[in-house]
Design an enzyme around this catalytic site. Structure first.
Site, PDB file in Angstrom:
ATOM      1  N   GLY A 117       0.832  -1.211   0.000  1.00 53.51           N
ATOM      2  CA  GLY A 117       0.000   0.000   0.000  1.00 53.51           C
ATOM      3  C   GLY A 117       0.860   1.251   0.000  1.00 53.51           C
ATOM      4  CG  ASN A 123       2.961 -11.449  -9.998  1.00 54.15           C
ATOM      5  OD1 ASN A 123       2.171 -12.401  -9.943  1.00 54.15           O
ATOM      6  ND2 ASN A 123       3.864 -11.230  -9.070  1.00 54.15           N
ATOM      7  CD  GLN A 126       9.961 -11.864 -21.840  1.00 54.03           C
ATOM      8  OE1 GLN A 126       9.607 -11.842 -23.004  1.00 54.03           O
ATOM      9  NE2 GLN A 126      11.235 -11.806 -21.474  1.00 54.03           N
ATOM     10  CB  ALA A 147       8.753  -1.944  -5.122  1.00 56.22           C
ATOM     11  CB  ALA A 148       9.263  -3.895 -10.867  1.00 55.00           C
ATOM     12  N   GLY A 149       6.415  -3.968  -9.625  1.00 56.96           N
ATOM     13  CA  GLY A 149       4.961  -4.079  -9.800  1.00 56.96           C
ATOM     14  C   GLY A 149       4.217  -2.944  -9.117  1.00 56.96           C
ATOM     15  CG  ASP A 150       4.049  -2.579  -4.930  1.00 59.59           C
ATOM     16  OD1 ASP A 150       2.994  -3.162  -5.250  1.00 59.59           O
ATOM     17  OD2 ASP A 150       4.761  -2.931  -3.976  1.00 59.59           O
TER      18      ASP A 150
HETATM   19  P1  ATP Z   1       7.353  -7.036  -7.615  1.00 57.09           P
HETATM   20  O1  ATP Z   1       6.675  -8.142  -6.867  1.00 57.09           O
HETATM   21  O2  ATP Z   1       8.855  -7.122  -7.607  1.00 57.09           O
HETATM   22  O3  ATP Z   1       6.862  -5.672  -7.256  1.00 57.09           O
HETATM   23  P2  ATP Z   1       5.779  -7.925  -9.835  1.00 57.09           P
HETATM   24  O4  ATP Z   1       6.048  -9.390  -9.968  1.00 57.09           O
HETATM   25  O5  ATP Z   1       4.523  -7.506  -9.204  1.00 57.09           O
HETATM   26  O6  ATP Z   1       7.013  -7.199  -9.151  1.00 57.09           O
HETATM   27  P3  ATP Z   1       6.631  -7.631 -12.571  1.00 57.09           P
HETATM   28  O7  ATP Z   1       5.713  -8.342 -13.491  1.00 57.09           O
HETATM   29  O8  ATP Z   1       7.933  -8.299 -12.235  1.00 57.09           O
HETATM   30  O9  ATP Z   1       5.821  -7.223 -11.270  1.00 57.09           O
HETATM   31  O10 ATP Z   1       7.018  -6.193 -13.162  1.00 57.09           O
HETATM   32  C1  ATP Z   1       6.078  -5.153 -13.355  1.00 57.09           C
HETATM   33  C2  ATP Z   1       6.470  -4.325 -14.554  1.00 57.09           C
HETATM   34  O11 ATP Z   1       7.770  -3.760 -14.334  1.00 57.09           O
HETATM   35  C3  ATP Z   1       6.587  -5.105 -15.848  1.00 57.09           C
HETATM   36  O12 ATP Z   1       5.322  -5.189 -16.509  1.00 57.09           O
HETATM   37  C4  ATP Z   1       7.601  -4.267 -16.638  1.00 57.09           C
HETATM   38  O13 ATP Z   1       6.958  -3.184 -17.285  1.00 57.09           O
HETATM   39  C5  ATP Z   1       8.499  -3.702 -15.537  1.00 57.09           C
HETATM   40  N1  ATP Z   1       9.711  -4.539 -15.372  1.00 57.09           N
HETATM   41  C6  ATP Z   1       9.905  -5.564 -14.508  1.00 57.09           C
HETATM   42  N2  ATP Z   1      11.143  -6.115 -14.661  1.00 57.09           N
HETATM   43  C7  ATP Z   1      11.742  -5.409 -15.648  1.00 57.09           C
HETATM   44  C8  ATP Z   1      13.034  -5.461 -16.286  1.00 57.09           C
HETATM   45  N3  ATP Z   1      13.942  -6.377 -15.929  1.00 57.09           N
HETATM   46  N4  ATP Z   1      13.292  -4.558 -17.271  1.00 57.09           N
HETATM   47  C9  ATP Z   1      12.385  -3.628 -17.640  1.00 57.09           C
HETATM   48  N5  ATP Z   1      11.152  -3.523 -17.071  1.00 57.09           N
HETATM   49  C10 ATP Z   1      10.827  -4.392 -16.105  1.00 57.09           C
END
Ligand code: ATP
Length: 293
Positions: free
Chosen positions: A39, A180, A214, A239-242
């Site tokens: 959050g 994800n 991807q 936190a890429a997803g967040d």
């Molecule tokens: P997390 O749990 O680490 O927050 P997640 O599993 O919820 O991540 P991901 O699907 O891994 O989310 O990543 C979310 C978005 O971040 C992807 O759709 C993409 O746009 C971007 N992303 C993630 N990894 C990469 C990477 N290695 N290079 C470029 N973009 C990335």
């Protein structure tokens, strides 16, 4: 305006050569405390990207809670719906070994006390264009919040993490589901993430399944559009997803086209994976603009 009802934790991160076995004591290498919780992470990502954000949740009346509150208010986030609980601030106890594998114990603490909507939560949702939810608060509250927002005409965006089976009444109240690949597979009961996303989109709302490096796939009204990831050198994808969801929410709340909102979300996530840390790695609006220029 974006309302985010979700968790706030302090992450206590220890690095070790190897994790201790049962009954064993080992000496750690480093220790850091990092504000986290899905959050709070999404709130920071949205605020840095220029969104007007209200964070609804709970912390303890302790040092960790004050640190998180200061971080949120420093980012311009409205915390009038953030309660100070008599339970300690939620913590995540994370051990990372030399090969990068981690083990995590989460203690929900104050997050677990947010069991029913308060007047402050309702006011925050009423004032919002969009409500962002995840699954780190009690599930009954998440269902209540989604249904309340739906009844008030406020769009609901759900990150279904951590992955647990969801009641149909929750899915029915969600406008945009952003799993994800693992969460999509669990929710749909299908291994392939794209097939799982198609299955989830069959219930009617928008689905954006994120696929790490991807990119992502947006499913809307029977159609599918890929959201390419930007090719960057990732050093830490925490936190890429967040970051992706927080920035997507800003675009949707501002009324920009879906394709553009998704492109900005992917750009922000690409910027964040090139830097270590979670909240510390989230880009500001100007950086996202410069990256896309
Ligand atoms: P997390 O749990 O680490 O927050 P997640 O599993 O919820 O991540 P991901 O699907 O891994 O989310 O990543 C979310 C978005 O971040 C992807 O759709 C993409 O746009 C971007 N992303 C993630 N990894 C990469 C990477 N290695 N290079 C470029 N973009 C990335």
């Amino acid at each position: 305006m974006i309302a985010i009802l979700g968790s706030a934790n302090m992450d206590l991160v220890v690095t070790v050569e190897r994790a201790p076995g049962r009954g064993e004591t080992v000496t750690g290498r480093t220790f850091v405390t990092v504000p986290g919780g899905k959050g709070a992470n999404q709130a920071l990502a949205a605020a840095r990207a220029g969104g007007q954000v209200a964070f609804l949740g709970a912390v303890g009346g302790d040092e960790f809670g004050r640190g998180i509150t200061d971080l949120l208010t420093g980012a311009g986030i409205d915390v009038s719906g953030l309660t100070v609980s008599d339970q300690p601030t939620g913590t995540a106890h994370i051990t990372v070994d030399a090969s990068g594998d981690n083990s995590i114990v989460v203690v929900p603490g104050a997050n677990g006390t947010v069991t029913a909507l308060t007047d402050a939560h309702r006011a925050g949702i009423d004032a919002a264009d969009l409500l962002l939810l995840q699954l780190e608060l009690p599930l009954g509250l998440v269902v209540e919040a989604a249904r309340y927002a739906r009844s008030r005409g406020v769009r609901v965006v759900l990150t279904p993490a951590p992955a647990v089976p969801l009641p149909v009444e929750l899915l029915d109240a969600v406008d945009v589901l952003v799993p994800n690949e693992h969460e999509a597979a669990l929710l749909a009961g299908v291994d392939d993430p794209v097939a799982a996303a198609r299955n989830l989109a069959g219930r009617g709302g928008d689905v954006v399944v994120t696929l790490g490096s991807q990119g992502a796939l947006w499913l809307h009204d029977g159609g599918e559009w890929p959201v390419p990831a930007f090719p960057v050198q990732a050093v830490d994808t925490t936190a890429a997803g967040d970051t992706f969801v927080g920035v997507l929410a800003v675009g949707l709340a501002e009324g920009v086209e879906w394709a553009e909102a998704l492109r900005r979300a992917a750009a922000a996530a690409a910027l964040s994976v090139q830097r270590p840390g979670a909240s510390s790695s989230m880009p500001h609006r100007a950086e996202i603009d410069a990256f896309l220029a």
